[in-house]
Enzyme design. Structure first.
Site, PDB file in Angstrom:
ATOM      1  N   ALA A 265      12.490  22.180 -81.176  1.00 35.91           N
ATOM      2  CA  ALA A 265      11.763  22.742 -82.310  1.00 35.91           C
ATOM      3  C   ALA A 265      11.553  24.246 -82.178  1.00 35.91           C
ATOM      4  O   ALA A 265      11.570  24.975 -83.171  1.00 35.91           O
ATOM      5  CB  ALA A 265      10.421  22.034 -82.471  1.00 35.91           C
ATOM      6  N   TYR A 266      11.347  24.716 -80.949  1.00 33.92           N
ATOM      7  CA  TYR A 266      11.144  26.156 -80.762  1.00 33.92           C
ATOM      8  C   TYR A 266      12.403  26.928 -81.141  1.00 33.92           C
ATOM      9  O   TYR A 266      12.355  27.876 -81.931  1.00 33.92           O
ATOM     10  CB  TYR A 266      10.737  26.453 -79.324  1.00 33.92           C
ATOM     11  N   SER A 267      13.549  26.524 -80.571  1.00 29.57           N
ATOM     12  CA  SER A 267      14.805  27.192 -80.908  1.00 29.57           C
ATOM     13  C   SER A 267      15.081  27.131 -82.408  1.00 29.57           C
ATOM     14  O   SER A 267      15.487  28.117 -83.030  1.00 29.57           O
ATOM     15  CB  SER A 267      15.963  26.543 -80.148  1.00 29.57           C
TER      16      SER A 267
ATOM     17  N   SER B 208      12.959  26.721 -84.972  1.00 23.34           N
ATOM     18  CA  SER B 208      12.033  27.495 -85.793  1.00 23.34           C
ATOM     19  C   SER B 208      12.261  28.998 -85.627  1.00 23.34           C
ATOM     20  O   SER B 208      12.204  29.752 -86.594  1.00 23.34           O
ATOM     21  CB  SER B 208      10.579  27.138 -85.468  1.00 23.34           C
ATOM     22  N   LYS B 209      12.551  29.428 -84.409  1.00 24.37           N
ATOM     23  CA  LYS B 209      12.784  30.861 -84.203  1.00 24.37           C
ATOM     24  C   LYS B 209      14.103  31.301 -84.834  1.00 24.37           C
ATOM     25  O   LYS B 209      14.202  32.423 -85.347  1.00 24.37           O
ATOM     26  CB  LYS B 209      12.765  31.184 -82.712  1.00 24.37           C
TER      27      LYS B 209
END
Length: 350
Positions: free
Chosen positions: A151-153, A155-156
């Site tokens: 999710a971090y990758s 969303s960024k």
């Protein structure tokens, strides 16, 4: 060049608005910009954050990323650095990260455009390119992965794409991508490593002999300053300490600055990859209520080689590291950072 010496190139901002000012990167950006003589207005969402940014020499603007008064707070600013982000590397956090990292970026940039801001730098990350496989010597034209690591990758990457797509004449937006930010005042990477060693949770992944790029926080600040002055709208730039380093060798020296010695314990990479996959499945099935000891995002960030090229930043921005790894490590020995980060998986921080 000293850490706080202004970078050569285009005109410095007359007045700058900063999100995430009380965070690790934000604090160091305020120090650098104030030392360069740039007035800084910093978004602060709590009384504690207000005190932090004010004590560093910035003017606080109390609110959050979705405050309808954001454009008002940016009035008179010709530059914006958007450093605020949710950096949770766990599984089952997609909705929260999408709101903060994607919609938050959209809202902040829309307010900046209304306020008449002309140049913006988004603090992005090499994680926008991660899918769990090694990333070796990547350049900025490396494609976004079809299946992001987590999710971090995801969303960024979405935030970066929308930000760069908003760039136009008179409203230029650039992205700066650091990898493994470390150094003075560190409340993220080093504290996590130190806590893992102290708790007995630390282990090297397949011996830790793979390579990584790193970015001292002063070098990141230099890259941001240069991007504001010399960057081309719609472009992304990797910023690092230069040549990659073996992860085990670097982490060992980082821990030594705190008087810590990492154990020789090692875990197989394949086992961790399986655990990470199972953890993500459990989080998806349970709606995030069940979180395994490791996520695919943490695995992709920490368990394989991740190295990037700074050739574009050097050529287009005039970038060169202003602090070497040796200088940064010596600085940590003389002024150890606060170790108040969380624990975590048996490995490294991003």
């Amino acid at each position: 060049m000293t850490i706080n010496e202004p970078a050569a190139g285009g005109r410095a901002p007359a007045r700058l608005f900063l999100t995430g000012g009380s965070g690790y990167v934000g604090r160091n950006l305020i120090r650098r910009l104030v030392a360069d003589g740039v007035p800084v207005v910093a978004l602060a969402r709590s009384a504690a954050a207000v005190d932090i940014v004010r004590n560093l020499g910035a003017e606080p603007f109390e609110g959050d990323l979705f405050d309808p008064r954001l454009a008002q707070g940016m009035a008179g600013c010709d530059a914006l650095v958007h450093a605020a982000a949710d950096t949770d590397h766990g599984a089952g956090v997609e909705a929260r990260l999408a709101r903060i990292n994607v919609e938050g970026t959209r809202t902040v940039l829309a307010a900046a455009k209304v306020a008449g801001v002309s140049r913006t730098v988004l603090i992005s990350t090499e994680s926008v390119l991660l899918d769990g496989a090694p990333l070796v010597g990547a350049t900025e034209d490396h494609a976004y992965p079809r299946r992001p690591a987590g999710a971090y990758s995801k969303s960024k990457a979405e935030a970066e794409r929308l930000a760069l797509a908003m760039s136009e004449p008179g409203f230029e937006v650039m992205a700066v991508r650091p990898r493994f930010v470390w150094g003075r005042d560190d409340t993220t990477a080093l504290p996590q490593l130190a806590d893992a060693v102290r708790s007995g949770a630390f282990a090297w992944i397949d011996g830790g002999r793979y390579r990584t790029s790193t970015t001292h926080v002063a070098n990141l600040c230099e890259g941001v300053v240069l991007a504001l002055r010399n960057g081309v709208g719609g472009q992304a730039y990797f910023i690092t300490d230069g040549k990659p380093v073996e992860f085990r060798a670097f982490a060992t020296r980082l821990l030594a600055t705190q008087g810590l010695t990492a154990p020789d314990k090692t875990v197989p990479r394949g086992l961790l990859k399986t655990i990470a996959g199972v953890g993500d499945v459990l989080a998806a099935i349970s709606g995030g209520r069940i979180r395994g000891p490791l996520s695919r995002q943490v695995y992709a960030t920490s368990a394989v080689e991740v190295t990037v090229s700074i050739a574009k930043a050097c050529a287009e921005l005039g970038y060169a590291p202003v602090v070497s790894r040796e200088q940064g490590l010596a600085e940590l020995v003389s002024a150890p950072p606060p170790c108040n980060g969380g624990g975590g998986a048996a490995l490294s921080a991003p």
